[in-house]
Design a protein around this motif. Structure first.
Motif, PDB file in Angstrom:
ATOM      1  N   GLY A  56      76.315 158.410  39.866  1.00  0.00           N
ATOM      2  CA  GLY A  56      76.989 158.976  38.965  1.00  0.00           C
ATOM      3  C   GLY A  56      78.612 158.905  39.093  1.00  0.00           C
ATOM      4  N   THR A  57      78.959 157.895  39.176  1.00  0.00           N
ATOM      5  CA  THR A  57      80.548 157.873  39.207  1.00  0.00           C
ATOM      6  C   THR A  57      81.216 157.791  37.800  1.00  0.00           C
ATOM      7  OG1 THR A  57      80.452 155.308  39.046  1.00  0.00           O
ATOM      8  CG2 THR A  57      80.458 156.103  41.451  1.00  0.00           C
ATOM      9  N   HIS A  58      82.184 157.931  37.487  1.00  0.00           N
ATOM     10  CA  HIS A  58      83.015 158.124  36.282  1.00  0.00           C
ATOM     11  C   HIS A  58      82.833 156.521  35.587  1.00  0.00           C
ATOM     12  CE1 HIS A  58      84.689 162.066  36.587  1.00  0.00           C
ATOM     13  NE2 HIS A  58      84.981 161.897  37.804  1.00  0.00           N
ATOM     14  N   GLU A  59      83.054 155.556  36.585  1.00  0.00           N
ATOM     15  CA  GLU A  59      82.688 154.247  35.855  1.00  0.00           C
ATOM     16  C   GLU A  59      81.529 154.044  35.351  1.00  0.00           C
ATOM     17  OE1 GLU A  59      86.083 154.830  38.395  1.00  0.00           O
ATOM     18  OE2 GLU A  59      83.898 154.937  39.056  1.00  0.00           O
ATOM     19  N   ASN A  60      80.629 154.184  36.323  1.00  0.00           N
ATOM     20  CA  ASN A  60      79.120 154.147  35.566  1.00  0.00           C
ATOM     21  C   ASN A  60      78.677 154.674  34.404  1.00  0.00           C
ATOM     22  OD1 ASN A  60      78.750 152.280  37.794  1.00  0.00           O
ATOM     23  ND2 ASN A  60      77.519 153.578  39.245  1.00  0.00           N
ATOM     24  N   CYS A  61      79.048 155.864  34.320  1.00  0.00           N
ATOM     25  CA  CYS A  61      78.823 156.962  33.261  1.00  0.00           C
ATOM     26  C   CYS A  61      79.484 155.981  31.914  1.00  0.00           C
ATOM     27  CB  CYS A  61      79.352 158.421  33.313  1.00  0.00           C
ATOM     28  SG  CYS A  61      78.411 159.324  34.840  1.00  0.00           S
ATOM     29  N   ALA A  62      80.767 155.883  31.896  1.00  0.00           N
ATOM     30  CA  ALA A  62      81.400 155.524  30.915  1.00  0.00           C
ATOM     31  C   ALA A  62      80.721 154.164  30.560  1.00  0.00           C
ATOM     32  CB  ALA A  62      83.076 155.080  31.428  1.00  0.00           C
ATOM     33  N   ALA A  63      80.455 153.003  31.408  1.00  0.00           N
ATOM     34  CA  ALA A  63      79.927 152.053  30.971  1.00  0.00           C
ATOM     35  C   ALA A  63      78.507 152.344  30.302  1.00  0.00           C
ATOM     36  CB  ALA A  63      79.265 151.313  32.288  1.00  0.00           C
ATOM     37  N   VAL A  64      77.685 153.077  30.707  1.00  0.00           N
ATOM     38  CA  VAL A  64      76.345 153.435  29.995  1.00  0.00           C
ATOM     39  C   VAL A  64      76.630 153.883  28.722  1.00  0.00           C
ATOM     40  CG1 VAL A  64      74.410 154.982  29.906  1.00  0.00           C
ATOM     41  CG2 VAL A  64      74.983 153.878  31.980  1.00  0.00           C
ATOM     42  N   LEU A  65      77.783 154.906  28.501  1.00  0.00           N
ATOM     43  CA  LEU A  65      77.917 155.526  27.427  1.00  0.00           C
ATOM     44  C   LEU A  65      78.684 154.340  26.382  1.00  0.00           C
ATOM     45  CD1 LEU A  65      78.925 159.051  28.108  1.00  0.00           C
ATOM     46  CD2 LEU A  65      77.009 158.286  27.149  1.00  0.00           C
ATOM     47  N   ALA A  66      79.524 153.710  26.875  1.00  0.00           N
ATOM     48  CA  ALA A  66      79.958 152.445  26.119  1.00  0.00           C
ATOM     49  C   ALA A  66      79.239 151.525  25.434  1.00  0.00           C
ATOM     50  CB  ALA A  66      81.348 151.852  26.987  1.00  0.00           C
ATOM     51  N   GLY A  69      74.243 153.538  25.579  1.00  0.00           N
ATOM     52  CA  GLY A  69      73.348 154.189  26.323  1.00  0.00           C
ATOM     53  C   GLY A  69      73.087 155.678  26.080  1.00  0.00           C
ATOM     54  N   ASN A  70      71.885 156.091  26.506  1.00  0.00           N
ATOM     55  CA  ASN A  70      71.685 157.555  26.477  1.00  0.00           C
ATOM     56  C   ASN A  70      71.802 158.194  27.953  1.00  0.00           C
ATOM     57  OD1 ASN A  70      71.284 158.380  23.858  1.00  0.00           O
ATOM     58  ND2 ASN A  70      69.834 157.000  24.009  1.00  0.00           N
ATOM     59  N   LEU A  71      72.618 159.066  28.329  1.00  0.00           N
ATOM     60  CA  LEU A  71      72.723 159.675  29.627  1.00  0.00           C
ATOM     61  C   LEU A  71      72.144 160.930  29.751  1.00  0.00           C
ATOM     62  CD1 LEU A  71      74.513 158.883  32.543  1.00  0.00           C
ATOM     63  CD2 LEU A  71      76.371 160.226  31.356  1.00  0.00           C
ATOM     64  N   VAL A  72      71.493 161.327  30.799  1.00  0.00           N
ATOM     65  CA  VAL A  72      70.975 162.398  31.337  1.00  0.00           C
ATOM     66  C   VAL A  72      71.588 162.812  32.562  1.00  0.00           C
ATOM     67  CG1 VAL A  72      68.794 161.669  32.573  1.00  0.00           C
ATOM     68  CG2 VAL A  72      68.901 163.915  31.536  1.00  0.00           C
ATOM     69  N   VAL A  73      72.078 164.133  32.600  1.00  0.00           N
ATOM     70  CA  VAL A  73      72.584 164.511  33.953  1.00  0.00           C
ATOM     71  C   VAL A  73      71.950 165.890  34.092  1.00  0.00           C
ATOM     72  CG1 VAL A  73      74.758 165.614  32.389  1.00  0.00           C
ATOM     73  CG2 VAL A  73      74.904 165.248  34.879  1.00  0.00           C
ATOM     74  N   PHE A  74      72.089 166.262  35.193  1.00  0.00           N
ATOM     75  CA  PHE A  74      71.559 167.798  36.032  1.00  0.00           C
ATOM     76  C   PHE A  74      72.610 168.262  36.682  1.00  0.00           C
ATOM     77  CE2 PHE A  74      67.596 165.302  35.165  1.00  0.00           C
ATOM     78  CZ  PHE A  74      66.809 166.168  34.626  1.00  0.00           C
ATOM     79  N   PRO A  75      73.882 169.110  36.003  1.00  0.00           N
ATOM     80  CA  PRO A  75      75.048 169.507  36.654  1.00  0.00           C
ATOM     81  C   PRO A  75      74.527 170.281  38.046  1.00  0.00           C
ATOM     82  CG  PRO A  75      74.892 169.750  34.500  1.00  0.00           C
ATOM     83  CD  PRO A  75      73.543 169.570  34.561  1.00  0.00           C
ATOM     84  N   GLY A  76      73.539 170.972  37.896  1.00  0.00           N
ATOM     85  CA  GLY A  76      73.001 171.793  38.948  1.00  0.00           C
ATOM     86  C   GLY A  76      72.571 171.126  40.419  1.00  0.00           C
ATOM     87  N   GLY A  77      71.964 169.778  40.135  1.00  0.00           N
ATOM     88  CA  GLY A  77      71.649 168.886  41.091  1.00  0.00           C
ATOM     89  C   GLY A  77      70.625 169.452  42.198  1.00  0.00           C
ATOM     90  N   ALA A  78      70.768 168.955  43.530  1.00  0.00           N
ATOM     91  CA  ALA A  78      69.539 169.255  44.414  1.00  0.00           C
ATOM     92  C   ALA A  78      69.950 170.776  44.604  1.00  0.00           C
ATOM     93  CB  ALA A  78      69.940 168.481  45.617  1.00  0.00           C
ATOM     94  N   ARG A  79      70.966 171.416  44.478  1.00  0.00           N
ATOM     95  CA  ARG A  79      71.223 173.104  44.725  1.00  0.00           C
ATOM     96  C   ARG A  79      70.060 173.700  43.802  1.00  0.00           C
ATOM     97  NH1 ARG A  79      70.501 177.456  45.647  1.00  0.00           N
ATOM     98  NH2 ARG A  79      71.807 179.038  46.020  1.00  0.00           N
TER      99      ARG A  79
END
Length: 162
Positions: A56-66, A69-79
């Motif tokens: 989940g780097t900024h560059e990878n996320c931007a590439a998917v969105l550019a 693509g549809n991105l899914v994120v879980f901000p709470g993560g493993a915690r």
């Protein structure tokens, strides 16, 4: 689109359920971003990459969105998946707002998704707080250990079926 989701204590299934239902009902496919530590484990990294999860780097996320693509994120993560006693059905996002900045920077709509019921499958019977209250915990520099664990991992609660 950026699908923003909570994790439940059965978090390994959250993504699979969302992916399958969105594809089955709407034909929507997702790319999932993962925490950096996942990609330091060779076989695990390969499994994640083969199933549409990327670092989940900024560059990878931007590439998917550019690329549309549809991105899914879980901000709470493993915690968020490794809740402690009394934390069931709660969010653990802290100040994690990078997903919102990423969505705005790429003109991508944010789609909120709530997983409910997963925390009701289990009762937490032993967690990090219990360990710190034992002789083992007395021998640990709790502040240093907490900072280390928070930076990299979290001790998963031991659970029993409810």
């Amino acid at each position: 689109n950026v699908f923003v989701c909570n994790h439940t204590m059965i978090g390994m299934f959250d993504y699979a359920i969302l992916y399958l239902e969105l594809y089955r009902r709407l034909g929507v496919t997702l790319w999932s971003l993962g925490d950096h530590f996942h990609f330091k484990v060779p076989l695990w990294r390969d499994l994640l990459l083969a199933n549409g999860t990327f670092d989940g780097t900024h560059e990878n996320c931007a590439a998917v969105l550019a690329g549309g693509g549809n991105l899914v994120v879980f901000p709470g993560g493993a915690r968020e998946m490794t809740r402690r006693s009394g934390e069931q059905n709660s969010l653990h996002w802290g100040d994690r707002t990078g997903f919102a900045r990423m969505a705005m920077a790429n003109d991508a709509p944010i789609v909120p998704v709530a997983f409910v019921g997963g925390d009701d499958w289990y009762r937490i019977v032993y967690d990090t707080n219990h360990i710190l209250g034992t002789r083992v915990g007395d021998a640990i520099d709790a502040e240093a250990a907490t900072q280390f664990i928070a930076a990299y991992f979290d001790v998963s609660p031991m659970t029993v079926a409810a």
